[in-house]
Design a protein around this motif. Structure first.
Motif, short mmCIF file in Angstrom:
data_model
loop_
_atom_site.label_atom_id
_atom_site.label_comp_id
_atom_site.label_asym_id
_atom_site.label_seq_id
_atom_site.Cartn_x
_atom_site.Cartn_y
_atom_site.Cartn_z
N ASN A 57 0.80 -1.22 0.00
CA ASN A 57 0.00 0.00 0.00
C ASN A 57 0.83 1.27 0.00
N LEU A 58 2.02 1.23 0.59
CA LEU A 58 2.90 2.41 0.58
C LEU A 58 4.07 2.20 -0.39
N SER A 59 3.92 1.26 -1.32
CA SER A 59 4.97 1.00 -2.31
C SER A 59 6.26 0.52 -1.63
N LEU A 60 6.10 -0.08 -0.46
CA LEU A 60 7.27 -0.49 0.32
C LEU A 60 7.35 -2.01 0.50
N ARG A 63 2.23 -11.13 -9.62
CA ARG A 63 1.52 -9.96 -10.15
C ARG A 63 0.82 -9.16 -9.05
N GLN A 123 5.72 -8.63 -4.99
CA GLN A 123 5.48 -9.31 -6.26
C GLN A 123 6.49 -10.46 -6.42
N LEU A 152 -6.20 -11.62 -13.30
CA LEU A 152 -6.40 -10.32 -12.65
C LEU A 152 -7.69 -9.67 -13.13
N SER A 163 -6.30 -3.83 -12.47
CA SER A 163 -4.88 -3.64 -12.23
C SER A 163 -4.59 -3.56 -10.74
N GLN A 164 -3.43 -4.06 -10.34
CA GLN A 164 -3.04 -4.05 -8.93
C GLN A 164 -2.14 -2.85 -8.63
N GLU A 165 -2.57 -1.68 -9.04
CA GLU A 165 -1.79 -0.48 -8.76
C GLU A 165 -2.15 0.08 -7.39
N ILE A 166 -1.37 1.05 -6.94
CA ILE A 166 -1.69 1.69 -5.67
C ILE A 166 -2.63 2.84 -5.95
N LYS A 167 -3.90 2.63 -5.63
CA LYS A 167 -4.89 3.67 -5.86
C LYS A 167 -5.26 4.30 -4.52
N LYS A 168 -6.18 5.23 -4.60
CA LYS A 168 -6.49 6.05 -3.42
C LYS A 168 -6.86 5.21 -2.20
N LEU A 171 -3.86 3.36 -0.73
CA LEU A 171 -2.89 4.32 -0.17
C LEU A 171 -3.36 4.85 1.18
#
Lengths: 342, 342
Positions: B202-205, B226, B236, B270, B273-278, B281
């Motif tokens: 969630n925090l790209s960490l 993924r 990942q 999928l 997409s498994q991006e970090i969205k609002k 975050l």
């Protein structure tokens, strides 16, 4: 986290420049205006606007821009009340004329970008930018591919030309955190100017590397909203602002506004998802430019070998952009070694 | 990177369990078979298969599974030649009966998961798993929300019940790298068993935290192909294997095969997409469960305040799952403080 610098962190948002690759250089005036305006209101420090390959990049070779980048720069400048509009210039692609024009339109900062071993070609553009009263920074691309002492030597050249900061630019997203640390630390020891860091997320390490860079004293940091940048994108800016807040590092940028811009303004621009897929992972693992991928796939088919073997070998040989010819040689050699033939 | 353990790193793939949340528990037998078979062939160590909320999770409250998880476990076991099929069990959701059944079907490992302060409810399931001859591990969820000494105390309880490893589980993706380090280091000092780490991105960490955990001596690591997992997904896995190779850590898993499985078998599963969205975050920043998001949005609307303020306050108060009632109280208080009313 212990920061080795007391200077404030300055963030440069690159989604309107590095992200230009992702949208095949098709940004509209409206998109640039909306993103720049919202980021400016959130307190963003610098907003980079140029063709993905920098000023003058709109060509058959690098991809034609939908809207002339000068128009986009002018648009961004017109809506920024406090943020500085920045431009990227790769000598050989961009020229002094374009730099002058961008400055006249209100760009206040230029990053002069060269391959990590070719800093000498940045001299005249850095000189000119300083004469014009712009902030002039150096941007050493593919920084993973040179030994640390070479990187330091090249950064010192840029400093000698008048650069006010030099970036470690991890173009392929190939650096590991300890490699970032040793590079930033070495530059801190050898230079009197600020150090910057530009990450790509191909190995899912953009945030890790960015924090490592800040810890070692880097004060100029790049991010892209929603990871809108080449490869797997950059350090995700709105997430970076959240992480820095959690670490107690105040950058004066409004987190809620950043979240909203990411979701409501940048999100709809994304042509696809910015996840780490096979191509960008291979690129980060091998440490090569994304422009090699297609060539390697073709050569792999021709010689009956895995294109990933070709890319990894190219990475070992430190192939740089423009050396696509090397791909056939490497493929032929590997095929021979693996007992296969075209 | 300096590893503080000489033990081999064992990877557990969680996309068929944590990823169950992402597909609303609609995994088909065919999907589970294809993923498990391909991962087994690539050399994956453990493959976790259960409802997203663990054994017995298929309910109205947690979401009905499309296919009975026992059938999915059986399917995975039937195609694994070397990998161990693992299951998750949250006491209160799963029961001893389900654990016995999973073991009979061939599951070789169970992770007994509790909130970080509630380890005592894991005793009977850990005991039983050991009696059944399974590997039995403890899984301390929302590990960011307890002080380090509390975490150590709870991990020691699990060790005393017979757990052969205890995980620091960063359910909300809220931990920062230095916080991971101090937790893993403290556990290493106090326990004689292996330490594991389960990240969310969630925090790209996720990758940063995973490397920090390995450096401090964690030897059981979770990943999801993924990023197919709750929130912004997990570390990942295929990227982790690449990074570990680059770091010289051999886990005996084939990188090319992992890339291919990610692209060709997991990618098509999928739903988005498994991006970090609002949403994810905010969850990572506030340190709260994703189940709070919708409630906070409703309460925000009712009381005229930003739902993010509610979530951040809930994080401060260390609200746990099941305490959704607290949301209205917090919202009412904040509204009063901000001079607003329902």
């Amino acid at each position: 986290m212990q920061r080795k610098s007391e200077k404030p962190i300055k963030i440069t948002e690159v989604c309107l420049r590095d992200g230009s690759h992702v949208v095949a250089h098709q940004f509209t005036e409206e998109q640039v205006r909306d993103v720049a305006q919202a980021l400016d209101a959130a307190g963003m420090h610098y907003i980079e606007v140029s063709h993905g390959d920098g000023l003058g990049g709109s060509t058959i070779q690098y991809g034609r821009s939908r809207v002339n980048e000068m128009k986009l720069i002018e648009t961004a400048v017109s809506v920024c009340k406090q943020a500085t509009v920045a431009v990227l210039l790769i000598p050989g692609i961009g020229t002094v004329n374009e730099l002058k024009q961008a400055q006249e339109l209100g760009a206040g900062l230029v990053r002069v970008a060269t391959h990590v071993t070719e800093a000498d070609v940045s001299a005249q553009h850095i000189h000119l930018a300083r004469e014009l009263g712009m902030e002039a920074l150096g941007f050493l691309m593919m920084a993973h591919s040179a030994p640390v002492d070479k990187l330091v030597e090249q950064a010192k050249l840029m400093e000698s030309y008048g650069a006010q900061a030099v970036y470690v630019t991890d173009s392929a997203g190939a650096l590991l955190p300890h490699e970032v640390r040793e590079r930033i630390a070495a530059l801190r020891q050898s230079l009197d100017i600020e150090i910057g860091f530009h990450a790509h997320n191909n190995l899912s390490l953009a945030m890790a590397n960015t924090l490592a860079a800040i810890e070692e004293g880097a004060t100029r940091i790049d991010g892209s909203m929603r990871c809108l940048g080449a490869g797997a994108g950059n350090t995700q800016t709105e997430v970076l602002v959240a992480v820095l807040e959690r670490l107690g590092i105040d950058v004066g940028i409004d987190l809620y506004q950043m979240m909203d811009v990411a979701e409501e303004i940048v999100g709809p621009i994304l042509p696809g998802s910015q996840e780490i897929k096979k191509g960008s992972l291979v690129m980060g693992y091998a440490g090569v430019y994304s422009s090699f991928l297609l060539h390697a796939e073709r050569a792999g088919k021709r010689f009956g070998i895995d294109p990933r073997d070709i890319l990894i070998e190219l990475g070992r040989r430190k192939a740089v952009g423009g050396q696509e010819d090397m791909i056939i040689d490497v493929a032929a050699e590997l095929a021979k070694r693996q007992g296969k033939g075209a």
